[in-house]
Design a protein around this motif. Structure first.
Motif, PDB file in Angstrom:
ATOM      1  N   LEU A 123       0.823  -1.206   0.000  1.00 27.47           N
ATOM      2  CA  LEU A 123       0.000   0.000   0.000  1.00 27.47           C
ATOM      3  C   LEU A 123       0.860   1.260   0.000  1.00 27.47           C
ATOM      4  CD1 LEU A 123      -3.035  -0.720   2.363  1.00 27.47           C
ATOM      5  CD2 LEU A 123      -3.115  -0.010  -0.029  1.00 27.47           C
ATOM      6  N   LEU A 124       1.940   1.228   0.754  1.00 25.14           N
ATOM      7  CA  LEU A 124       2.848   2.383   0.774  1.00 25.14           C
ATOM      8  C   LEU A 124       3.451   2.615  -0.612  1.00 25.14           C
ATOM      9  CD1 LEU A 124       4.682   1.874   4.202  1.00 25.14           C
ATOM     10  CD2 LEU A 124       2.943   3.578   3.637  1.00 25.14           C
ATOM     11  N   LEU A 125       3.875   1.528  -1.257  1.00 23.16           N
ATOM     12  CA  LEU A 125       4.399   1.658  -2.622  1.00 23.16           C
ATOM     13  C   LEU A 125       3.318   2.166  -3.572  1.00 23.16           C
ATOM     14  CD1 LEU A 125       6.554  -1.586  -2.967  1.00 23.16           C
ATOM     15  CD2 LEU A 125       7.385   0.772  -2.958  1.00 23.16           C
ATOM     16  N   SER A 126       2.085   1.692  -3.354  1.00 27.44           N
ATOM     17  CA  SER A 126       0.974   2.148  -4.187  1.00 27.44           C
ATOM     18  C   SER A 126       0.741   3.643  -4.016  1.00 27.44           C
ATOM     19  CB  SER A 126      -0.289   1.368  -3.828  1.00 27.44           C
ATOM     20  OG  SER A 126      -1.373   1.763  -4.634  1.00 27.44           O
ATOM     21  N   LEU A 127       0.796   4.115  -2.784  1.00 21.77           N
ATOM     22  CA  LEU A 127       0.589   5.543  -2.515  1.00 21.77           C
ATOM     23  C   LEU A 127       1.652   6.387  -3.212  1.00 21.77           C
ATOM     24  CD1 LEU A 127      -0.375   5.535   1.275  1.00 21.77           C
ATOM     25  CD2 LEU A 127      -1.845   6.176  -0.641  1.00 21.77           C
ATOM     26  N   VAL A 128       2.908   5.966  -3.084  1.00 24.80           N
ATOM     27  CA  VAL A 128       3.992   6.723  -3.720  1.00 24.80           C
ATOM     28  C   VAL A 128       3.837   6.705  -5.231  1.00 24.80           C
ATOM     29  CG1 VAL A 128       6.489   6.857  -4.055  1.00 24.80           C
ATOM     30  CG2 VAL A 128       5.577   6.275  -1.804  1.00 24.80           C
ATOM     31  N   GLY A 129       3.501   5.536  -5.777  1.00 21.52           N
ATOM     32  CA  GLY A 129       3.314   5.442  -7.220  1.00 21.52           C
ATOM     33  C   GLY A 129       2.184   6.316  -7.725  1.00 21.52           C
ATOM     34  N   HIS A 130       1.075   6.352  -6.987  1.00 21.05           N
ATOM     35  CA  HIS A 130      -0.069   7.169  -7.413  1.00 21.05           C
ATOM     36  C   HIS A 130       0.225   8.662  -7.297  1.00 21.05           C
ATOM     37  CE1 HIS A 130      -2.484   3.805  -8.265  1.00 21.05           C
ATOM     38  NE2 HIS A 130      -2.753   3.448  -7.029  1.00 21.05           N
ATOM     39  N   VAL A 131       1.030   9.035  -6.317  1.00 21.64           N
ATOM     40  CA  VAL A 131       1.482  10.432  -6.252  1.00 21.64           C
ATOM     41  C   VAL A 131       2.212  10.777  -7.550  1.00 21.64           C
ATOM     42  CG1 VAL A 131       3.117  12.008  -5.140  1.00 21.64           C
ATOM     43  CG2 VAL A 131       1.584  10.619  -3.739  1.00 21.64           C
ATOM     44  N   GLY A 132       3.051   9.837  -7.998  1.00 17.90           N
ATOM     45  CA  GLY A 132       3.761  10.049  -9.261  1.00 17.90           C
ATOM     46  C   GLY A 132       2.816  10.171 -10.440  1.00 17.90           C
ATOM     47  N   PHE A 133       1.750   9.365 -10.470  1.00 19.14           N
ATOM     48  CA  PHE A 133       0.809   9.427 -11.588  1.00 19.14           C
ATOM     49  C   PHE A 133       0.008  10.728 -11.583  1.00 19.14           C
ATOM     50  CE2 PHE A 133       0.854   4.568 -11.253  1.00 19.14           C
ATOM     51  CZ  PHE A 133       1.906   4.482 -12.149  1.00 19.14           C
ATOM     52  N   VAL A 134      -0.320  11.228 -10.386  1.00 19.68           N
ATOM     53  CA  VAL A 134      -0.997  12.529 -10.301  1.00 19.68           C
ATOM     54  C   VAL A 134      -0.071  13.636 -10.816  1.00 19.68           C
ATOM     55  CG1 VAL A 134      -1.987  14.253  -8.746  1.00 19.68           C
ATOM     56  CG2 VAL A 134      -2.508  11.828  -8.404  1.00 19.68           C
ATOM     57  N   LEU A 135       1.177  13.575 -10.391  1.00 20.65           N
ATOM     58  CA  LEU A 135       2.149  14.576 -10.858  1.00 20.65           C
ATOM     59  C   LEU A 135       2.363  14.465 -12.366  1.00 20.65           C
ATOM     60  CD1 LEU A 135       4.819  14.420  -7.999  1.00 20.65           C
ATOM     61  CD2 LEU A 135       3.124  16.210  -8.408  1.00 20.65           C
ATOM     62  N   THR A 136       2.298  13.245 -12.888  1.00 22.80           N
ATOM     63  CA  THR A 136       2.428  13.055 -14.333  1.00 22.80           C
ATOM     64  C   THR A 136       1.359  13.837 -15.079  1.00 22.80           C
ATOM     65  OG1 THR A 136       3.393  10.839 -14.103  1.00 22.80           O
ATOM     66  CG2 THR A 136       2.358  11.373 -16.214  1.00 22.80           C
ATOM     67  N   TYR A 137       0.114  13.694 -14.616  1.00 25.98           N
ATOM     68  CA  TYR A 137      -0.964  14.428 -15.288  1.00 25.98           C
ATOM     69  C   TYR A 137      -0.787  15.935 -15.116  1.00 25.98           C
ATOM     70  CZ  TYR A 137      -5.439  16.029 -16.894  1.00 25.98           C
ATOM     71  OH  TYR A 137      -6.407  16.704 -17.591  1.00 25.98           O
ATOM     72  N   TYR A 138      -0.435  16.371 -13.912  1.00 27.18           N
ATOM     73  CA  TYR A 138      -0.285  17.803 -13.645  1.00 27.18           C
ATOM     74  C   TYR A 138       0.778  18.419 -14.554  1.00 27.18           C
ATOM     75  CZ  TYR A 138       0.673  22.108 -11.027  1.00 27.18           C
ATOM     76  OH  TYR A 138       0.863  23.422 -10.662  1.00 27.18           O
ATOM     77  N   PHE A 139       1.925  17.765 -14.655  1.00 29.17           N
ATOM     78  CA  PHE A 139       2.992  18.299 -15.498  1.00 29.17           C
ATOM     79  C   PHE A 139       2.669  18.124 -16.984  1.00 29.17           C
ATOM     80  CE2 PHE A 139       5.534  17.857 -11.564  1.00 29.17           C
ATOM     81  CZ  PHE A 139       6.036  19.154 -11.510  1.00 29.17           C
TER      82      PHE A 139
END
Length: 360
Positions: free
Chosen positions: A235-251
């Motif tokens: 779950l911790l890895l999932s949270l970090v990965g999803h933060v990355g995916f949100v940032l991907t869309y933002y950028f």
């Protein structure tokens, strides 16, 4: 022989319809937002205003790292069941799954080859297939948890955009409710005797058409209920990965727009996971069409320009296509060719996994 040919034609027709429907939806979304798209084309391709390459590079790098984290998460879940499986194999099959998820017309397209190849190399095939299913479940639950955790922080800290505060608060409350209910169910599972779990799985198999899949998913949950540390780490890895995916869309959105032309980063953390879930659940290649529509609608929901959300999704899609194509090239270098297999063999392995008894 004739029956087999008929089945092949049917599957080709269904796949073609999924591709066609997805790209028809994409065409409709582009037509619906054509005025805004035309303005961006005029600005960048006629007047020569350059796109913002730094955000594009950041989005690509962050997305790539997020994808790699999903492979590490799957490896962790496989090893939690004491199956022989290296991180290199997780990366190799993960790249294959990424390619299929991006270009295969199915919401679980990437899971099928992953499940097949890991099951093919294991004696405990049911457990091997279950790791793929639970990995997807952990990823989806991580999306809800991300919105719930960050949403509470943003809400209590007064960081929500005023013009969209009510909408964002509803999203946060919905995510919290999902997390609380699912966490409650997870806790109650700890008090369930194993004989009852086995009996419930047997009952699920009797459900027409979806019985085997439902039973397999239940067995996956039951197995991992006894592996709490591994689930927490996943779950911790999932949270970090999803933060990355949100940032991907933002950028990705920042590639063609300025920061004041799109919602704030905090708002993106509330709406992007919803768009990701909708896109992942649509059985077109990579959720094409519906993903763009969903992000446009979410932008509109928070009082931003719909076309900006659509364009952000299009840039993100180009990034995912590029990474998936690069990934399959890397996969080919790691393993020059796939073993000779056919679809019937794949189905046989998965059906055998479904019919096996739950592990002790």
């Amino acid at each position: 022989m004739q029956k087999r040919k008929s089945l092949v034609r049917k599957r080709i027709l269904i796949a073609g319809l999924k591709y066609g429907f997805g790209f028809c939806v994409l065409g409709w979304v582009l037509w619906r937002n054509w005025d805004g798209l035309q303005a961006v084309i005029q600005r960048h391709f006629v007047e020569g205003e350059p796109i913002h390459y730094i955000p594009l590079i950041i989005a690509t790098v962050v997305y790539s790292v997020g994808v790699l984290l999903t492979f590490v998460r799957w490896h962790l879940l496989v090893r939690a069941q004491e199956l022989p499986f290296t991180l290199g194999n997780a990366m190799r099959l993960g790249l294959l799954g990424l390619f299929f998820s991006t270009f295969l017309p199915s919401s679980v397209g990437g899971d099928i080859p992953k499940a097949y190849f890991i099951a093919r190399g294991q004696t405990r095939r049911t457990v091997a297939v279950a790791t793929v299913m639970i990995d997807r479940a952990v990823g989806l639950w991580g999306l809800c948890l991300l919105v719930a955790l960050l949403g509470m922080i943003f809400w209590t800290g007064g960081m929500l955009e005023a013009q969209a505060a009510q909408t964002l608060q509803s999203i946060i409350l919905g995510s919290i409710a999902i997390c609380v209910v699912s966490a409650g169910v997870w806790i109650l599972l700890g008090y369930l005797p194993e004989w009852r779990a086995q009996r419930f799985a047997g009952r699920l198999t009797k459900i027409p058409k979806v019985g085997h899949s439902a039973a397999e998913f239940w067995r996956a949950i039951w197995m991992y209920r006894r592996k709490e540390v591994s689930i927490i780490l996943a779950l911790l890895l999932s949270l970090v990965g999803h933060v990355g995916f949100v940032l991907t869309y933002y950028f990705s959105a920042l590639t063609v727009f300025k920061a004041d032309q799109i919602p704030s980063l905090t708002t993106h953390f509330m709406i992007v996971p919803i768009g990701m879930a909708i896109q992942a659940g649509f059985p077109a290649p990579g959720g094409v069409g519906v993903g763009e529509y969903a992000f446009g609608a979410l932008y509109k929901l928070v009082n931003s320009q719909e076309v900006n959300g659509v364009l952000g999704a299009l840039v993100q899609r180009v990034i995912t296509w590029a990474v998936a194509l690069g990934g399959i090239i890397i996969y080919s270098c790691m393993r020059p060719s796939l073993p000779q297999t056919n679809k019937e063999e794949v189905n046989a392995v998965l059906e055998e996994a479904d019919s096996c008894p739950a592990p002790a």
